[in-house]
Scaffold this motif. Structure first.
Motif, PDB file in Angstrom:
ATOM      1  N   ASN A 393       4.753 -52.426   5.440  1.00 16.92           N
ATOM      2  CA  ASN A 393       5.104 -51.457   6.794  1.00 16.92           C
ATOM      3  C   ASN A 393       3.776 -50.881   7.420  1.00 16.92           C
ATOM      4  O   ASN A 393       3.669 -50.458   8.035  1.00 16.92           O
ATOM      5  CB  ASN A 393       6.014 -50.451   6.355  1.00 16.92           C
ATOM      6  CG  ASN A 393       7.574 -51.064   5.952  1.00 16.92           C
ATOM      7  OD1 ASN A 393       8.233 -51.429   6.815  1.00 16.92           O
ATOM      8  ND2 ASN A 393       7.888 -51.144   4.602  1.00 16.92           N
ATOM      9  N   LYS A 419       7.611 -54.888  -0.702  1.00 14.65           N
ATOM     10  CA  LYS A 419       8.745 -54.506   0.487  1.00 14.65           C
ATOM     11  C   LYS A 419       8.967 -55.352   1.687  1.00 14.65           C
ATOM     12  O   LYS A 419       9.253 -54.851   2.753  1.00 14.65           O
ATOM     13  CB  LYS A 419       8.359 -52.866   0.892  1.00 14.65           C
ATOM     14  CG  LYS A 419       7.867 -51.891  -0.235  1.00 14.65           C
ATOM     15  CD  LYS A 419       7.608 -50.445   0.395  1.00 14.65           C
ATOM     16  CE  LYS A 419       7.364 -49.539  -0.876  1.00 14.65           C
ATOM     17  NZ  LYS A 419       6.715 -48.345  -0.147  1.00 14.65           N
ATOM     18  N   THR A 422      12.097 -54.935   3.964  1.00  9.08           N
ATOM     19  CA  THR A 422      12.299 -53.993   4.848  1.00  9.08           C
ATOM     20  C   THR A 422      11.857 -54.394   6.053  1.00  9.08           C
ATOM     21  O   THR A 422      11.947 -53.886   7.343  1.00  9.08           O
ATOM     22  CB  THR A 422      11.544 -52.696   4.615  1.00  9.08           C
ATOM     23  OG1 THR A 422      10.036 -53.012   4.745  1.00  9.08           O
ATOM     24  CG2 THR A 422      11.970 -52.140   3.171  1.00  9.08           C
ATOM     25  N   SER A 453       9.448 -57.948  -3.343  1.00  5.05           N
ATOM     26  CA  SER A 453      10.268 -56.495  -2.928  1.00  5.05           C
ATOM     27  C   SER A 453      11.370 -56.240  -4.076  1.00  5.05           C
ATOM     28  O   SER A 453      11.558 -56.945  -5.054  1.00  5.05           O
ATOM     29  CB  SER A 453      11.259 -57.033  -1.608  1.00  5.05           C
ATOM     30  OG  SER A 453      12.260 -57.767  -2.054  1.00  5.05           O
TER      31      SER A 453
END
Length: 622
Positions: A393, A419, A422, A453
């Protein structure tokens, strides 16, 4: 007053009451707490208006009834009047006129009553007008009070925020003081082997970089047999890597990996999954992100869960889990010069997954604190590989981290994009492409890219970890060094023998020249004696008028001349040549003796260092 006027008055009164009621009814927003008395008066006036309205309705109804009757009577009178004009008045007309008079009196009475009502209504309106003025004033005062209240609330909120901030600062200071107190009062572990080990390693390291290096440098740089790479391996980075790792038994013989990454990149969650191997029965490592990003923390296998730290003077001390969890960036900011208290934390954890693996959690490079970066730089090269964790992100790469890794990292680099659940796969592809390009443009080589993740299979991270090769050279440093030094001692001993033989050969040569020189002198002496014996001393009688003198024949003279020429051309030149050879040989012999003495001294020094090295290595291993 005619019928139209009466209708207008009654309607006007009714409308006035209705308008007054509507206007009054629209007044709102007055705070009861500030206008309670006026509100009571207002309610009384409203009640009066209501009663007046009801009364007006009654008057209106009466008026309408009288108006209808008046219209009827008017119509009847008109007919009667017409009849009178045509036929003349009679008793019925007079009675009708009497009724009209009565009706007029009732109308007059109603008009008087309506006038009184209008007077009352005007008075009520004046009171309402006065109250409206009072309400307006109260409303202005209320608006002022509300503005002051709002400002006061803002001021109170500001003070409350400042108080909260101060409370947090105070809490951090309290935590810092508690942390420092617990660190200063921490007890050394019962096993002081760490201190002894560090002392032995420091002594050996000082000897290698000092006395041994000087002994080797006195021989091999002159012969140009050591290159820069070997020097760096023996006394530079290779030696430093050995010395640091040798002090840390928890990474000996294990594959050691280091994790770095931005704040909240997910390093701790990855570490916990590695430790637990997704087995719910295995307790997760109780380390927080704040704690592990403050000071380098080694996580390794042990007989139990212990929290320890190593002081700058290499003492191993124990602390509680609570103390360990207090180590946050905020707390350390309050503790200036934390490096004077702690080098690094050591956490041992009873976990079979750590039998062949040691994990290093680092402060990272992105901190504004230079001390954080220095701590990280000082430990990452102890590991076999560096895993750089990125939050997908974030979408960017920290430039300062790139510069530091490029400058200092000498180990394989792996990238973990965390991650990824996401983001859509297309977005993840874009982020990975950006990271690849940025690192490539910076000249950084990456061994592998891993997407991970909380929902990804554990193998996604374990496979790149399993591919890391353990660096045995660091642990074999001493054995390799001992072999080299022993070889150098043997080579130097051969050089001593060669130097001795050379000196002996030159001594023999010098002695031969001395013998030749002595022989040449003997030859010169013999030739001189021979020359001196050629003239014969002859005594003459006085009768020959000659004095006694040395005489020789022509043959003897020629022989003497030849001998003198031999002495000049051969014997003297031979003596000079032999003398020069002897002087040159003596110089070479002196130089050979000096070389032999130097080679022997260097061999003795190197051999002595070799014996000391063996002894210190043996002491270190025992």
């Amino acid at each position: 007053m005619d019928s139209v006027t009466i209708v207008f008055v009654v309607v006007a009164a009714f409308v006035g009451v209705a308008i007054g009621w509507g206007m009054f009814g629209r007044k709102k927003g007055i705070a009861p707490s500030a206008m309670e008395e006026s509100q009571n008066e207002k309610e009384a006036l409203l009640q009066q208006l209501k009663e007046s309205e009801e009364k007006a309705q009654g008057i209106k109804q009466q008026y309408e009834k009288l108006l209808a009757e008046a219209k009827y009577q008017t119509k009847a009178l008109d007919e009667k009047l017409k009849a009178v004009i045509e036929e003349g008045a009679d008793e019925a007309i007079r009675q009708q006129l009497a009724e009209v008079d009565k009706l007029k009196k009732k109308i007059k009475s109603l008009e008087d009553e309506n006038e009184e009502f209008e007077d009352d209504l005007d008075a009520c309106k004046k009171k309402l007008k006065n109250k409206e003025s009072e309400f307006s004033k109260l409303r202005d005062e209320l608006d002022t009070a509300l503005r002051e209240k709002k400002k006061l609330q803002e001021d109170l909120q500001k003070v409350a925020d400042e108080l909260e901030e101060k409370a947090q600062e105070l809490n951090v200071k309290i935590e810092s003081l508690t942390f420092v107190q617990e660190i200063l009062t921490a007890k050394r572990t019962a096993d002081d082997s760490v201190t002894r080990l560090h002392a032995k390693i420091d002594s050996l390291s000082e000897f290698i970089r000092g006395e041994l290096k000087d002994a080797v440098a006195g021989i091999y740089p002159l012969k140009d047999e050591l290159n820069d790479e070997l020097n760096d391996e023996l006394y530079g980075s290779g030696h430093e890597s050995w010395a640091i790792a040798a002090k840390k038994s928890w990474i000996q013989g294990k594959t050691s990996i280091a994790f770095v990454g931005e704040f909240s990149a997910g390093k701790t969650s990855i570490v916990n999954r590695i430790l637990s191997q997704d087995d719910p029965s295995v307790p997760r490592l109780p380390v927080s992100t704040k704690a592990t990003t403050a000071i380098p923390t080694y996580i390794s296998g042990g007989v139990g869960t212990f929290y320890q730290f190593v002081t700058p003077n290499n003492e191993l001390k124990s602390i509680s889990e609570e103390t360990f969890k207090r180590v946050s960036k905020e707390v350390l900011d309050q503790v200036k010069g934390v490096s004077s208290l702690i080098q690094y934390f050591v956490m041992t954890y009873k976990n079979p997954n750590l039998n062949q693996l040691s994990i290093l959690d680092t402060p990272g490079f992105n901190s504004n604190d230079e001390e954080d970066a220095e701590r990280t730089i000082g430990v990452i090269n102890e590991c076999d590989a560096l895993f750089w964790v990125f939050d997908v992100n974030a979408g960017t790469v920290n430039r300062s981290s790139i510069d530091l890794i490029k400058k200092y990292l000498k180990k394989p680099l792996y990238v973990v994009i965390n991650k990824v659940d996401t983001k859509a796969q297309t977005e993840v592809d874009k982020v990975e492409g950006l990271i690849r390009k940025t690192l490539s443009d910076a000249g950084l080589s990456v061994k592998g890219f891993t997407r991970f993740s909380a929902k990804a299979p554990l193998d996604d991270i374990m496979k790149p970890i399993a591919s890391v090769t353990h660096d045995d050279d660091r642990e074999n440093y001493l054995n390799n060094l001992a072999e080299l030094v022993s070889g150098w001692v043997a080579e130097q001993e051969k050089d001593v023998v060669k130097a001795k033989k050379k000196a002996d050969d030159l001594l023999k040569k010098s002695n031969n020249l001395v013998d030749k020189y002595n022989k040449s002198i003997e030859n010169l002496s013999d030739h001189c004696v021979t020359v001196s014996n050629i003239p014969n001393y002859t005594e003459h009688d006085i009768m020959f008028w000659k004095d006694d003198n040395y005489e020789m024949s022509q043959e003897e003279f020629s022989r003497m001349i030849n001998l003198l020429q031999t002495i000049r051309e051969q014997d003297c030149n031979a003596l000079c040549d032999l003398y020069n050879q002897q002087m040159e040989t003596r110089g070479e012999l002196q130089e050979a003796w000096n070389d032999h003495a130097q080679e022997r001294e260097q061999w003795q020094r190197l051999n002595q260092c070799n014996e000391i090295l063996k002894k210190k290595i043996k002491e270190l291993k025992n």
